[in-house]
Design a protein around this motif. Structure first.
Motif, PDB file in Angstrom:
ATOM      1  N   ASP A  93       0.166  -8.063 -11.015  1.00 10.65           N
ATOM      2  CA  ASP A  93      -0.266  -8.113  -9.624  1.00 10.65           C
ATOM      3  C   ASP A  93       0.672  -7.250  -8.776  1.00 10.65           C
ATOM      4  OD1 ASP A  93      -1.338  -8.698  -7.214  1.00 10.65           O
ATOM      5  OD2 ASP A  93      -0.599 -10.756  -7.107  1.00 10.65           O
ATOM      6  N   LEU A  94       0.107  -6.246  -8.090  1.00 13.82           N
ATOM      7  CA  LEU A  94       0.876  -5.344  -7.236  1.00 13.82           C
ATOM      8  C   LEU A  94       0.437  -5.508  -5.776  1.00 13.82           C
ATOM      9  CD1 LEU A  94       0.741  -2.172  -9.511  1.00 13.82           C
ATOM     10  CD2 LEU A  94       2.604  -3.840  -9.330  1.00 13.82           C
ATOM     11  N   HIS A  95       0.210  -6.753  -5.355  1.00 13.29           N
ATOM     12  CA  HIS A  95      -0.230  -7.099  -4.003  1.00 13.29           C
ATOM     13  C   HIS A  95      -1.613  -6.534  -3.737  1.00 13.29           C
ATOM     14  CE1 HIS A  95      -0.079  -7.570   0.459  1.00 13.29           C
ATOM     15  NE2 HIS A  95       0.506  -8.709   0.094  1.00 13.29           N
ATOM     16  N   CYS A  96      -1.745  -5.435  -3.014  1.00 11.46           N
ATOM     17  CA  CYS A  96      -3.071  -4.865  -2.741  1.00 11.46           C
ATOM     18  C   CYS A  96      -3.617  -4.109  -3.947  1.00 11.46           C
ATOM     19  CB  CYS A  96      -3.015  -3.906  -1.549  1.00 11.46           C
ATOM     20  SG  CYS A  96      -2.520  -4.720  -0.012  1.00 11.46           S
ATOM     21  N   TRP A  97      -2.743  -3.850  -4.916  1.00  4.34           N
ATOM     22  CA  TRP A  97      -3.124  -3.112  -6.108  1.00  4.34           C
ATOM     23  C   TRP A  97      -3.019  -4.031  -7.319  1.00  4.34           C
ATOM     24  CZ3 TRP A  97      -3.753   2.510  -6.317  1.00  4.34           C
ATOM     25  CH2 TRP A  97      -3.692   3.110  -5.069  1.00  4.34           C
ATOM     26  N   THR A  99     -11.989  -7.057 -10.214  1.00  4.23           N
ATOM     27  CA  THR A  99     -11.307  -6.981  -8.922  1.00  4.23           C
ATOM     28  C   THR A  99      -9.834  -7.364  -9.036  1.00  4.23           C
ATOM     29  OG1 THR A  99     -13.375  -7.568  -7.852  1.00  4.23           O
ATOM     30  CG2 THR A  99     -11.379  -7.772  -6.533  1.00  4.23           C
ATOM     31  N   TYR A 100      -9.562  -8.521  -9.631  1.00  4.11           N
ATOM     32  CA  TYR A 100      -8.180  -8.923  -9.785  1.00  4.11           C
ATOM     33  C   TYR A 100      -8.079 -10.046 -10.818  1.00  4.11           C
ATOM     34  CZ  TYR A 100      -9.309 -13.043  -7.079  1.00  4.11           C
ATOM     35  OH  TYR A 100      -9.862 -14.214  -6.662  1.00  4.11           O
ATOM     36  N   TYR A 101      -6.893 -10.266 -11.287  1.00  2.00           N
ATOM     37  CA  TYR A 101      -6.591 -11.352 -12.215  1.00  2.00           C
ATOM     38  C   TYR A 101      -6.238 -12.586 -11.392  1.00  2.00           C
ATOM     39  CZ  TYR A 101      -4.098 -13.808 -15.979  1.00  2.00           C
ATOM     40  OH  TYR A 101      -3.668 -14.723 -16.915  1.00  2.00           O
ATOM     41  N   ASP A 102      -6.872 -13.739 -11.711  1.00  2.00           N
ATOM     42  CA  ASP A 102      -6.671 -14.969 -10.941  1.00  2.00           C
ATOM     43  C   ASP A 102      -5.385 -15.653 -11.416  1.00  2.00           C
ATOM     44  OD1 ASP A 102      -6.784 -17.257  -9.517  1.00  2.00           O
ATOM     45  OD2 ASP A 102      -8.841 -17.777 -10.068  1.00  2.00           O
ATOM     46  N   VAL A 144      -6.984  -0.205  -6.741  1.00  2.00           N
ATOM     47  CA  VAL A 144      -6.983  -1.020  -5.525  1.00  2.00           C
ATOM     48  C   VAL A 144      -7.909  -2.205  -5.752  1.00  2.00           C
ATOM     49  CG1 VAL A 144      -7.525  -1.061  -3.062  1.00  2.00           C
ATOM     50  CG2 VAL A 144      -6.522   0.984  -4.089  1.00  2.00           C
ATOM     51  N   LYS A 145      -7.520  -3.388  -5.258  1.00  2.00           N
ATOM     52  CA  LYS A 145      -8.345  -4.581  -5.462  1.00  2.00           C
ATOM     53  C   LYS A 145      -9.620  -4.537  -4.635  1.00  2.00           C
ATOM     54  CE  LYS A 145      -4.421  -7.647  -6.394  1.00  2.00           C
ATOM     55  NZ  LYS A 145      -3.700  -8.859  -5.923  1.00  2.00           N
ATOM     56  N   ALA A 146      -9.571  -3.949  -3.463  1.00  2.00           N
ATOM     57  CA  ALA A 146     -10.731  -3.951  -2.580  1.00  2.00           C
ATOM     58  C   ALA A 146     -11.886  -3.199  -3.226  1.00  2.00           C
ATOM     59  CB  ALA A 146     -10.378  -3.305  -1.246  1.00  2.00           C
ATOM     60  N   SER A 147     -13.056  -3.846  -3.259  1.00  2.00           N
ATOM     61  CA  SER A 147     -14.214  -3.230  -3.909  1.00  2.00           C
ATOM     62  C   SER A 147     -14.673  -1.977  -3.183  1.00  2.00           C
ATOM     63  CB  SER A 147     -15.363  -4.236  -3.987  1.00  2.00           C
ATOM     64  OG  SER A 147     -15.737  -4.667  -2.698  1.00  2.00           O
ATOM     65  N   MET A 148     -14.444  -1.883  -1.849  1.00  2.00           N
ATOM     66  CA  MET A 148     -14.839  -0.697  -1.103  1.00  2.00           C
ATOM     67  C   MET A 148     -14.062   0.536  -1.560  1.00  2.00           C
ATOM     68  SD  MET A 148     -15.318  -2.123   2.782  1.00  2.00           S
ATOM     69  CE  MET A 148     -15.709  -0.473   3.351  1.00  2.00           C
ATOM     70  N   THR A 183      -7.061  -8.983  -0.270  1.00  2.00           N
ATOM     71  CA  THR A 183      -7.985  -8.836  -1.397  1.00  2.00           C
ATOM     72  C   THR A 183      -9.401  -9.016  -0.887  1.00  2.00           C
ATOM     73  OG1 THR A 183      -6.373  -9.707  -2.951  1.00  2.00           O
ATOM     74  CG2 THR A 183      -8.673  -9.699  -3.655  1.00  2.00           C
ATOM     75  N   GLU A 184     -10.272  -8.138  -1.269  1.00  2.00           N
ATOM     76  CA  GLU A 184     -11.667  -8.211  -0.843  1.00  2.00           C
ATOM     77  C   GLU A 184     -12.526  -8.764  -1.966  1.00  2.00           C
ATOM     78  OE1 GLU A 184     -15.278  -5.276   0.661  1.00  2.00           O
ATOM     79  OE2 GLU A 184     -13.190  -4.614   0.713  1.00  2.00           O
ATOM     80  N   VAL A 185     -13.328  -9.775  -1.644  1.00  2.00           N
ATOM     81  CA  VAL A 185     -14.209 -10.375  -2.638  1.00  2.00           C
ATOM     82  C   VAL A 185     -15.412  -9.466  -2.861  1.00  2.00           C
ATOM     83  CG1 VAL A 185     -15.600 -12.388  -3.219  1.00  2.00           C
ATOM     84  CG2 VAL A 185     -13.505 -12.648  -1.892  1.00  2.00           C
ATOM     85  N   PRO A 186     -15.773  -9.184  -4.107  1.00  2.00           N
ATOM     86  CA  PRO A 186     -16.989  -8.416  -4.349  1.00  2.00           C
ATOM     87  C   PRO A 186     -18.188  -9.133  -3.746  1.00  2.00           C
ATOM     88  CG  PRO A 186     -15.701  -8.639  -6.352  1.00  2.00           C
ATOM     89  CD  PRO A 186     -15.083  -9.532  -5.338  1.00  2.00           C
TER      90      PRO A 186
END
Length: 532
Positions: free
Chosen positions: A484-488, A416-419, A509-513, A386-389
């Motif tokens: 939560d789908l891991h990277c997604w 980005t994602y649910y904590d 995708v969780k990664a902000s890029m 997971t990439e932090v914004p």
């Protein structure tokens, strides 16, 4: 800097929060202080935009030069007791401002530049303190204010429209000044009641802080100052007073002499109890953090000399649940039309009329973070899944990250994602307001709530909404289901009621890029226009 054209939030907003937000604000600032000196300088530009009426407020340039407190008569090498004149001090604040408020269509046109308000304001407060009879603190003070304006607008009577209109606008340098004096006194009174040493409650402590102050201001509406003029106001030839500088950025020195006295009483109440959790064996509990009553009396007013009493109560109901109540008590009666008359309510056997009461409180219930002190999401971040914004990078590295309100954490990171590190949380806030300045009373009370819960280690639900007791309706809210789908991440967002009633389904995708790598399906709120 945040700017958008009016109408965007209504027709282009993608979330309920964007739709409900009608105010856009921007600010740019710079500041500097000189080490070893009392001087500091700051400048800023501010922008505020209301998307409902397309009004734009711009403030630029704003420059503030300040001199922190200086004691001009204090000895550099003090020997012996401090002398009274060494306590005399002053500060200085000089402000240059330029403001304008126009419609969005008039930005950077001649109309905008003609409506600009600008000026320079100087403020020099002088104060000192004395000790009277060892128990009373007396604080004399004086304040000098000077305004510099660069134009004045004269008014004149227009017989055609039969109204007062703006006449000649004259540019130049205009200096307006005023000053005032005041002196205040305060002390503290303590009362303690002791119980038996074996009792659970050991003592009560009551603290009273009375204050009283006198203030005086000369009449700056006198002709010798030239701050005010007279203009015909109706067809009968009646005249009214106005100031050619009343549109100035920092106002005009007030007309009319004033002399009054202000007074107040502040109270606190503490209780001392036995406690096994404290090393001393005792614990102090504040029953009343603050209970204050303030008012004032104007000696020069023709009537209604006594101002309404302002009452404030602040205390803790439970742990982390505070209560703040504000009320206003008017000492004068009203007539059959709801207007105040110069007769005290004491004639009717009452202290006054309750004209306003307001209170609010809230609380948040939440579980402890699952696992270690670091959120589970941070483990994913550190492992690269997971990439932090960028805007939240600093937040994750702070030790106090877990102390942020759980609902706020989830909302901040929802893009980005649910904590999933917080099993559940629930919060509410309640506000109540009662006003009755005349014959009619108005009551407004609302209840808001929000929360989230993990259904499983990979499924989570977030919700928020409210209820308006006056309209007896539920206010717009949202319901979000996340997987939560891991990277997604997969999420379903639903707005069940209101103008923005809609739903959306997203897998991203969780990664902000790679934020554009996603699948979207939704029902637009535009469909509500065509419902039968």
């Amino acid at each position: 800097v945040n700017f958008s054209t009016s109408g965007y939030s209504k027709y282009g907003a993608q979330t309920i929060n964007d739709y409900l937000n009608t105010q856009t604000n921007s600010s740019i600032s710079y500041s500097k202080s000189w080490a070893g000196t009392p001087f500091s300088l700051s400048t800023n530009m501010q922008h505020s935009q209301n998307s409902q009426d397309t009004t734009v407020s711009l403030s630029f340039p704003n420059v503030v030069f300040s001199v922190s407190r200086v004691y001009p008569f204090r000895r550099k090498e003090a020997v012996g007791k401090q002398r009274w004149y060494e306590k005399i001090s002053f500060t200085y604040t000089g402000t240059l401002g330029n403001n304008v408020k126009v419609k969005e269509r008039d930005l950077f046109t001649d109309r905008m530049f003609k409506q600009m308000k600008n000026g320079v304001n100087h403020n020099i407060p002088i104060s000192t303190s004395l000790n009277l009879l060892n128990y009373i603190n007396v604080s004399p003070s004086a304040n000098y204010q000077e305004r510099w304006y660069f134009r004045k607008i004269d008014k004149e009577w227009d017989p055609v429209s039969r109204s007062v209109v703006n006449g000649d606008t004259t540019t130049g340098f205009y200096r307006l000044y005023d000053y005032s004096f005041s002196v205040s006194a305060t002390t503290k009174l303590y009362g303690t009641y002791q119980f038996k040493k074996t009792a659970a409650v050991q003592a009560f402590r009551h603290t009273l802080t009375p204050t009283i102050s006198f203030n005086y201001r000369p009449d700056f509406g006198a002709a010798k100052y030239g701050y005010y003029k007279y203009v015909q106001s109706d067809t009968l030839g009646n005249m009214r007073r106005y100031s050619p500088f009343e549109e100035g950025l920092y106002g005009v020195p007030s007309a009319g002499r004033s002399a009054g006295i202000s007074f107040g009483l502040t109270q606190t109440l503490e209780m001392k109890v036995r406690s096994n959790k404290d090393t001393s064996g005792f614990r102090k509990i504040k029953l009343i953090d603050n209970f204050s009553i303030t008012s004032s009396y104007n000696f020069l007013a023709d009537s209604l000399n006594l101002a309404p009493f302002s009452i404030n109560l602040r205390t803790n109901l439970f742990k982390n649940v505070g209560l703040n109540v504000n009320a206003t008590l008017d000492p004068y009666q009203i007539d059959a039309n709801g207007r105040k008359v110069n007769k005290f309510m004491l004639r009717k056997g009452k202290l006054g009329r309750l004209t306003s009461v307001s209170t609010s409180f809230g609380y948040s219930f939440n579980s402890k973070n699952r696992g270690s002190s670091s959120p589970a999401a941070i483990n994913d971040i550190n492992s690269g899944t997971t990439e932090v914004p960028p805007e939240y990078t600093d937040m994750f590295t702070q030790p106090g990250y877990n102390q942020i309100d759980p609902f706020t954490r989830r909302q901040m990171m929802s893009a980005t994602y649910y904590d999933f590190s917080i099993p559940w949380n629930f919060g509410f806030n309640y506000s109540f307001s009662y006003t009755k300045p005349g014959l009619q009373a108005n009551i407004v009370q609302t209840l808001g709530f929000n929360g989230s819960v993990n259904l499983t280690p990979k499924w989570g639900v977030t919700f928020n909404g409210g209820y308006d007791f006056g309209s007896k309706k539920i206010t717009p809210g949202t319901f979000t289901l996340t997987r939560d789908l891991h990277c997604w991440q997969m999420s379903f967002n639903w707005v069940p009621i209101g103008f923005r009633k809609s739903w959306s389904f997203t897998i991203n995708v969780k990664a902000s890029m790679l934020k554009d790598l996603k699948y979207d399906r939704n029902s637009s709120f535009y469909d509500n226009f065509y419902d039968n």
